[in-house]
Design an enzyme around this catalytic site. Structure first.
Site, mmCIF file in Angstrom:
data_model
loop_
_atom_site.group_PDB
_atom_site.id
_atom_site.type_symbol
_atom_site.label_atom_id
_atom_site.label_comp_id
_atom_site.label_asym_id
_atom_site.label_seq_id
_atom_site.Cartn_x
_atom_site.Cartn_y
_atom_site.Cartn_z
ATOM 1 N N LYS A 197 0.816 -1.208 -0.345
ATOM 2 C CA LYS A 197 -0.176 -0.070 -0.299
ATOM 3 C C LYS A 197 1.120 1.032 -0.240
ATOM 4 C CE LYS A 197 -3.203 1.785 2.521
ATOM 5 N NZ LYS A 197 -4.457 2.474 3.674
ATOM 6 N N LYS A 250 -1.844 -1.298 -3.857
ATOM 7 C CA LYS A 250 -3.330 -0.683 -3.532
ATOM 8 C C LYS A 250 -2.259 0.547 -3.944
ATOM 9 C CE LYS A 250 -6.181 1.688 -0.855
ATOM 10 N NZ LYS A 250 -5.830 2.167 0.632
HETATM 11 C C1 PBG Z 1 -7.283 2.950 5.672
HETATM 12 C C2 PBG Z 1 -7.627 3.003 4.414
HETATM 13 C C3 PBG Z 1 -7.684 4.280 3.434
HETATM 14 C C4 PBG Z 1 -7.698 3.665 1.845
HETATM 15 C C5 PBG Z 1 -8.725 2.125 2.271
HETATM 16 N N1 PBG Z 1 -7.959 1.727 3.924
HETATM 17 C C6 PBG Z 1 -6.970 4.975 3.568
HETATM 18 C C7 PBG Z 1 -5.632 5.432 4.287
HETATM 19 O O1 PBG Z 1 -4.553 4.948 4.319
HETATM 20 O O2 PBG Z 1 -5.047 6.787 4.192
HETATM 21 C C8 PBG Z 1 -7.974 4.184 0.807
HETATM 22 C C9 PBG Z 1 -9.734 3.240 0.144
HETATM 23 C C10 PBG Z 1 -9.885 4.475 -1.183
HETATM 24 O O3 PBG Z 1 -8.884 5.539 -1.345
HETATM 25 O O4 PBG Z 1 -10.581 4.155 -2.244
HETATM 26 N N2 PBG Z 1 -6.173 2.861 5.936
HETATM 27 ZN ZN ZN Z 2 -5.493 3.627 8.678
#
Ligand code: PBG
Ligand code: ZN
Length: 329
Positions: A197, A250
């Site tokens: 991520k 992601k």
């Molecule tokens: C929480 C989380 C996020 C997303 C999924 N889980 C946001 C982040 O990490 O700031 C993003 C999902 C999206 O943008 O569709 N940690």
């Molecule tokens: Zn988070």
């Protein structure tokens, strides 16, 4: 002597039936996971301004109706995100038995025994500072956060979750959650790790939907640097070794090379997260009449499958299922 024949790939593109016959990658509703945002209150169906078509839903008829739609379109899975009634330093509602996600899980499970229930396991929606873990001296304390993630996962499994999806990019989160689930008698529940991520600007609209923007700083001390791909493979390998059942990359669209790299290094199922910013950009351009939404969405998602994703988490899931039904129909 005969003249050498020229190769004519166009012969295989002449009719629609032929093109379908030789098609290498398909999209199917069965590949999709629909994210849902659940909130407190009654009869709430509140559209997220930056994500047309995506709503915050209260755990009553509002949620029932949306889940019915998802089911009726042949989408097998939802991914739940919760907005708590109140936030505090450690995000207490996150692991409360009657927390918002736990309530949503019980309600959906009662009505849909075979719908796959995924839950996001993170702290940022629940903490007053908006970071993905416990903050000590201005820094997210990795190991102190692991214990909380384990507790959250167990309450989700208790409430009916099939697969928990830790998204905080804490080191050791998969192992900690695996141990907590096993210790609570949930050896049969899985972990989809947000293994890879990135610290991405594409999460902007999500932070409005989930009210989870950090109150100070950013997430670059725990989410990955967009410049790195070898590190993605390392993260994936670590989470596989810790016991992840599925892995995720992601965001998706700007990281298709990463999807491919991880695909080639693991035998685990791989999920791509087509994130909020990817969704909002297409919606916005389509509203302006600048692109053909349906074709751009199907092309983008096909690219994710081609890059090696087995399944896709997408806010477009319902649209895609409808379009695919029309094409088949
Ligand atoms: C929480 C989380 C996020 C997303 C999924 N889980 C946001 C982040 O990490 O700031 C993003 C999902 C999206 O943008 O569709 N940690
Ligand atoms: Zn988070």
């Amino acid at each position: 002597m005969t003249t050498p024949q020229i190769h004519r790939p166009r012969r295989r593109r002449r009719t629609d039936a032929l093109r379908r016959l030789v098609r290498e990658h398909q999209l199917e509703p069965a590949d999709f996971i629909q994210p849902l945002f659940v909130v407190h209150g009654e009869r709430v169906t509140r559209e997220v301004p930056s994500m047309p078509g995506v709503h915050q839903l209260s755990v009553d008829q509002s949620l029932d109706c949306e889940v019915e739609t998802v089911r009726s379109l042949g989408i097998p899975a939802v991914l739940l995100f919760g907005l708590p009634a109140s936030k505090d330093e450690i995000g207490s509602e996150n692991f409360a038995e009657d927390g918002i996600v736990q309530r949503a899980l019980r309600r959906i499970r009662e009505r849909h025994p075979d719908l796959l229930l995924f839950t996001d396991v993170c702290c940022c929606e629940y903490t007053s500072h908006g970071h993905c873990g416990v903050v000590r001296d201005g820094v997210v304390d990795n190991d102190a956060t692991l214990e909380i993630l384990g507790r959250v996962a167990v309450t989700h499994a208790d409430a009916g979750a099939d697969i928990v999806a830790p998204s905080g990019m804490m080191d050791g989160m998969v192992r900690a959650i695996r141990e907590a689930l096993d210790g609570a008698g949930h050896a049969d529940r899985g972990i989809l790790s947000y293994a890879v991520k990135y610290a991405s600007a594409y999460y902007g609209p999500f932070r409005e939907a989930a009210d989870s923007a950090p109150a100070f700083g950013d997430r670059r001390q725990y989410q990955m640097d967009p410049a790195n791909v070898r590190e993605a493979v390392l993260e994936a390998e670590l989470d596989e070794a810790e016991g992840a059942d599925l892995l995720m990359v992601k965001p998706a669209l700007a990281y298709l090379d990463v999807v491919r790299a991880v695909r080639e290094r693991t035998s685990l199922p791989l999920v791509a997260y087509n994130v909020s910013g990817e969704y909002s950009m297409i919606k916005a351009a389509a509203r302006l009449g600048w692109i053909d939404e349906r074709r751009v969405v199907l092309e983008s998602l096909t690219g994710m499958r081609r890059a090696g994703a087995d399944a896709i988490i997408s806010y477009h899931a319902k649209d895609v299922a409808r379009w695919l039904a029309e094409e088949a129909g």
